[in-house]
Design a protein around this motif. Structure first.
Motif, mmCIF file in Angstrom:
data_model
loop_
_atom_site.group_PDB
_atom_site.id
_atom_site.type_symbol
_atom_site.label_atom_id
_atom_site.label_comp_id
_atom_site.label_asym_id
_atom_site.label_seq_id
_atom_site.Cartn_x
_atom_site.Cartn_y
_atom_site.Cartn_z
ATOM 1 N N LEU A 179 47.427 35.479 35.396
ATOM 2 C CA LEU A 179 46.652 35.658 36.627
ATOM 3 C C LEU A 179 47.561 35.544 37.850
ATOM 4 C CD1 LEU A 179 43.923 36.047 37.995
ATOM 5 C CD2 LEU A 179 43.496 33.584 37.719
ATOM 6 N N SER A 180 48.621 34.759 37.723
ATOM 7 C CA SER A 180 49.563 34.596 38.835
ATOM 8 C C SER A 180 50.172 35.930 39.246
ATOM 9 C CB SER A 180 50.681 33.629 38.452
ATOM 10 O OG SER A 180 50.168 32.330 38.243
ATOM 11 N N LEU A 181 50.376 36.824 38.277
ATOM 12 C CA LEU A 181 50.947 38.134 38.602
ATOM 13 C C LEU A 181 50.060 38.857 39.604
ATOM 14 C CD1 LEU A 181 53.015 40.413 38.135
ATOM 15 C CD2 LEU A 181 51.520 41.245 36.302
ATOM 16 N N TYR A 182 48.761 38.775 39.417
ATOM 17 C CA TYR A 182 47.866 39.453 40.351
ATOM 18 C C TYR A 182 47.962 38.826 41.743
ATOM 19 C CZ TYR A 182 44.004 42.027 42.295
ATOM 20 O OH TYR A 182 43.261 42.862 43.101
ATOM 21 N N PHE A 183 47.870 37.508 41.800
ATOM 22 C CA PHE A 183 47.882 36.852 43.104
ATOM 23 C C PHE A 183 49.219 37.014 43.822
ATOM 24 C CE2 PHE A 183 44.108 34.538 41.605
ATOM 25 C CZ PHE A 183 43.336 34.576 42.753
ATOM 26 N N GLU A 184 50.300 37.006 43.073
ATOM 27 C CA GLU A 184 51.618 37.055 43.697
ATOM 28 C C GLU A 184 52.087 38.476 43.996
ATOM 29 O OE1 GLU A 184 54.101 34.853 41.061
ATOM 30 O OE2 GLU A 184 53.034 32.967 41.415
ATOM 31 N N HIS A 185 51.636 39.439 43.213
ATOM 32 C CA HIS A 185 52.098 40.823 43.402
ATOM 33 C C HIS A 185 51.000 41.731 43.949
ATOM 34 C CE1 HIS A 185 54.262 44.561 42.777
ATOM 35 N NE2 HIS A 185 53.234 45.023 42.083
ATOM 36 N N PHE A 186 49.883 41.813 43.240
ATOM 37 C CA PHE A 186 48.846 42.774 43.612
ATOM 38 C C PHE A 186 48.072 42.352 44.862
ATOM 39 C CE2 PHE A 186 49.556 43.773 39.161
ATOM 40 C CZ PHE A 186 49.597 45.152 39.193
ATOM 41 N N SER A 223 39.892 41.926 35.276
ATOM 42 C CA SER A 223 40.600 42.005 33.994
ATOM 43 C C SER A 223 41.708 40.965 33.896
ATOM 44 C CB SER A 223 41.176 43.410 33.797
ATOM 45 O OG SER A 223 40.152 44.361 33.636
ATOM 46 N N PHE A 224 42.388 40.711 34.991
ATOM 47 C CA PHE A 224 43.438 39.687 34.992
ATOM 48 C C PHE A 224 42.842 38.284 34.822
ATOM 49 C CE2 PHE A 224 46.218 42.966 36.609
ATOM 50 C CZ PHE A 224 47.474 42.573 36.181
ATOM 51 N N CYS A 225 41.552 38.146 35.111
ATOM 52 C CA CYS A 225 40.887 36.842 34.976
ATOM 53 C C CYS A 225 40.434 36.562 33.544
ATOM 54 C CB CYS A 225 39.672 36.777 35.913
ATOM 55 S SG CYS A 225 40.101 36.816 37.663
ATOM 56 N N TYR A 226 40.553 37.547 32.670
ATOM 57 C CA TYR A 226 40.096 37.361 31.294
ATOM 58 C C TYR A 226 41.158 36.638 30.472
ATOM 59 C CZ TYR A 226 38.322 38.258 26.637
ATOM 60 O OH TYR A 226 37.861 38.111 25.353
ATOM 61 N N LEU A 227 40.931 35.381 30.204
ATOM 62 C CA LEU A 227 41.770 34.563 29.345
ATOM 63 C C LEU A 227 43.274 34.703 29.655
ATOM 64 C CD1 LEU A 227 40.436 32.757 27.200
ATOM 65 C CD2 LEU A 227 41.332 34.280 25.448
ATOM 66 N N PRO A 228 43.678 34.510 30.912
ATOM 67 C CA PRO A 228 45.115 34.588 31.235
ATOM 68 C C PRO A 228 45.863 33.419 30.616
ATOM 69 C CG PRO A 228 43.896 33.769 33.122
ATOM 70 C CD PRO A 228 42.867 34.173 32.098
ATOM 71 N N SER A 229 47.099 33.663 30.241
ATOM 72 C CA SER A 229 47.872 32.612 29.582
ATOM 73 C C SER A 229 48.186 31.454 30.523
ATOM 74 C CB SER A 229 49.179 33.198 29.020
ATOM 75 O OG SER A 229 49.952 33.790 30.050
ATOM 76 N N ASP A 230 48.143 31.714 31.829
ATOM 77 C CA ASP A 230 48.409 30.661 32.811
ATOM 78 C C ASP A 230 47.122 30.200 33.488
ATOM 79 O OD1 ASP A 230 47.899 32.978 34.245
ATOM 80 O OD2 ASP A 230 49.374 32.542 35.804
ATOM 81 N N MET A 231 45.997 30.260 32.788
ATOM 82 C CA MET A 231 44.700 30.014 33.425
ATOM 83 C C MET A 231 44.635 28.669 34.142
ATOM 84 S SD MET A 231 42.018 29.114 30.362
ATOM 85 C CE MET A 231 41.976 30.755 29.680
ATOM 86 N N LEU A 232 45.217 27.648 33.570
ATOM 87 C CA LEU A 232 45.130 26.325 34.188
ATOM 88 C C LEU A 232 45.954 26.252 35.474
ATOM 89 C CD1 LEU A 232 44.274 23.381 34.270
ATOM 90 C CD2 LEU A 232 46.188 22.855 32.727
ATOM 91 N N THR A 233 47.231 26.626 35.389
ATOM 92 C CA THR A 233 48.094 26.515 36.566
ATOM 93 C C THR A 233 47.666 27.486 37.660
ATOM 94 O OG1 THR A 233 49.666 28.057 35.541
ATOM 95 C CG2 THR A 233 50.085 25.699 35.254
ATOM 96 N N ALA A 234 47.278 28.696 37.276
ATOM 97 C CA ALA A 234 46.887 29.690 38.277
ATOM 98 C C ALA A 234 45.591 29.299 38.965
ATOM 99 C CB ALA A 234 46.743 31.067 37.616
ATOM 100 N N PHE A 235 44.620 28.839 38.192
ATOM 101 C CA PHE A 235 43.341 28.474 38.796
ATOM 102 C C PHE A 235 43.513 27.249 39.699
ATOM 103 C CE2 PHE A 235 38.815 26.845 38.359
ATOM 104 C CZ PHE A 235 38.315 27.783 39.242
ATOM 105 N N SER A 236 44.301 26.293 39.256
ATOM 106 C CA SER A 236 44.551 25.104 40.081
ATOM 107 C C SER A 236 45.229 25.483 41.393
ATOM 108 C CB SER A 236 45.431 24.108 39.319
ATOM 109 O OG SER A 236 44.797 23.675 38.130
ATOM 110 N N LYS A 237 46.138 26.435 41.332
ATOM 111 C CA LYS A 237 46.914 26.832 42.512
ATOM 112 C C LYS A 237 46.113 27.718 43.459
ATOM 113 C CE LYS A 237 51.283 29.047 43.826
ATOM 114 N NZ LYS A 237 52.551 29.668 43.319
ATOM 115 N N TYR A 238 45.307 28.622 42.886
ATOM 116 C CA TYR A 238 44.677 29.649 43.720
ATOM 117 C C TYR A 238 43.179 29.467 43.921
ATOM 118 C CZ TYR A 238 49.116 32.059 43.092
ATOM 119 O OH TYR A 238 50.451 32.377 43.095
#
Length: 238
Positions: free
Chosen positions: A51-58, A97-112
Motif C-alpha cells: 500500500l505504501s507504493l500507492y501513497f508514496e508514488h501514485f 486494489s492496493f488496499c486488498y491485503l497489502p503485505s505492508d498493511m500494518l505499517t502502511a495503515f499506521s503511517k497513513y
C-alpha cells in the motif's frame, strides 16, 4: 513494483521524460503508458504488493494530474485537461486494489491513517468514493484473511496472521476518528458516493469497540435532531 520497474507509467506531469526533454503536453499525454493503469488495477490483487507504493508514488502523481486538469482550461487547453483528468481517474481507480491485503498493511495503515482520514473529509466525488472503498477493502480483506485464509493464501500475499491481528487492532484504535468523519460525510453525500461511505462505516464498525460505535451513534442522532429543530424554527419564523 516489478512491472513499473520495467514499464514506468511516465504519466503526463511536469516530471515526465517527454516534458523534461522539451516535448509538449500533448506529446507527453500520447507517450504516457496510462493504458497500463487498468491492467495494474486488475493485476495488483493477484499477488504481493504494498500500500505504501500507492501513497508514496501514485498519490503525489495523482495530485499533480488533478492540479493540472483544473489549471489547463484557464489557458485554453480544455481537451488536454479532460485527458489528464481521465488519467487521474485511472490512478484513483487503482487505490482500492492496493488496499486488498497489502503485505505492508500494518505499517502502511499506521503511517497513513491520518492523511487518509483527512482526505476523506476534504475530498468529494470520485476521490471520496475510492478512499472509502479502499478503507472498507483493507479492513474486510484483513477480517476475511483472519477467518478464512489458508497458510498458502497468506504466503501468496506475504502476510502473516500476527500482522493481520495487529492491523485490525490498529483499525479499531482509529475507528472513532474514521467513523466521525464518515458520519459527517454521509450527512452531505450525494447518491453516487453514499454506497462507498456505508461500506466503510460497516467495515470500521465491525472492528471498533461497541462503546465507540454506540457513543458516536448517539452523537449523530443528537446532531440530526438539533438540525431538524433549527430547520423547523427557521421555517416558523418565516
Amino acid at each position: 513494483e516489478a512491472v513499473l520497474g520495467v514499464l514506468p507509467l511516465d504519466l503526463p506531469t511536469q516530471d515526465s521524460p517527454t516534458i523534461q526533454n522539451g516535448g509538449s503536453l500533448s506529446e507527453a499525454i500520447a507517450r504516457s503508458r496510462a493504458w497500463l493503469l487498468p491492467i495494474l488495477n486488475q493485476g495488483v490483487r493477484s499477488g504481493p504488493h504494498t500500500l505504501s507504493l500507492y501513497f508514496e508514488h501514485f498519490w503525489p502523481v495523482r495530485e499533480k494530474l488533478e492540479q493540472a486538469a483544473r489549471a489547463l482550461p484557464k489557458i485554453g487547453k480544455v481537451t488536454e485537461a479532460r485527458q489528464i483528468d481521465a488519467i487521474a481517474g485511472g490512478v484513483w481507480d487503482c487505490f482500492p486494489s492496493f488496499c486488498y491485503l497489502p503485505s505492508d498493511m500494518l505499517t502502511a495503515f499506521s503511517k497513513y491513517a491520518k492523511p487518509w482520514a483527512v482526505a476523506i473529509q476534504n475530498t468529494n466525488g470520485r476521490g471520496r468514493t475510492h478512499l472509502c472503498k479502499g478503507l472498507a477493502i483493507l479492513v474486510n480483506s484483513a477480517v476475511d484473511a483472519k477467518d478464512q485464509a489458508t497458510d498458502e493464501d497468506l504466503k501468496r500475499y506475504m502476510v502473516d496472521r500476527k500482522v493481520i491481528d495487529q492491523t485490525l487492532a490498529t483499525a479499531s484504535k482509529f475507528a472513532k476518528n474514521f467513523l466521525s468523519i464518515l458520519f459527517k460525510a454521509a450527512m452531505t453525500a450525494d447518491d453516487a458516493v453514499m454506497p462507498s461511505i456505508l461500506q466503510a462505516v460497516s467495515a470500521i464498525s465491525g472492528v471498533a469497540k461497541r462503546k465507540t460505535v454506540n457513543n458516536l451513534f448517539i452523537a449523530l442522532l443528537k446532531t440530526i435532531l438539533q438540525s431538524q429543530a433549527e430547520s423547523g424554527a427557521s421555517e416558523m419564523s418565516e
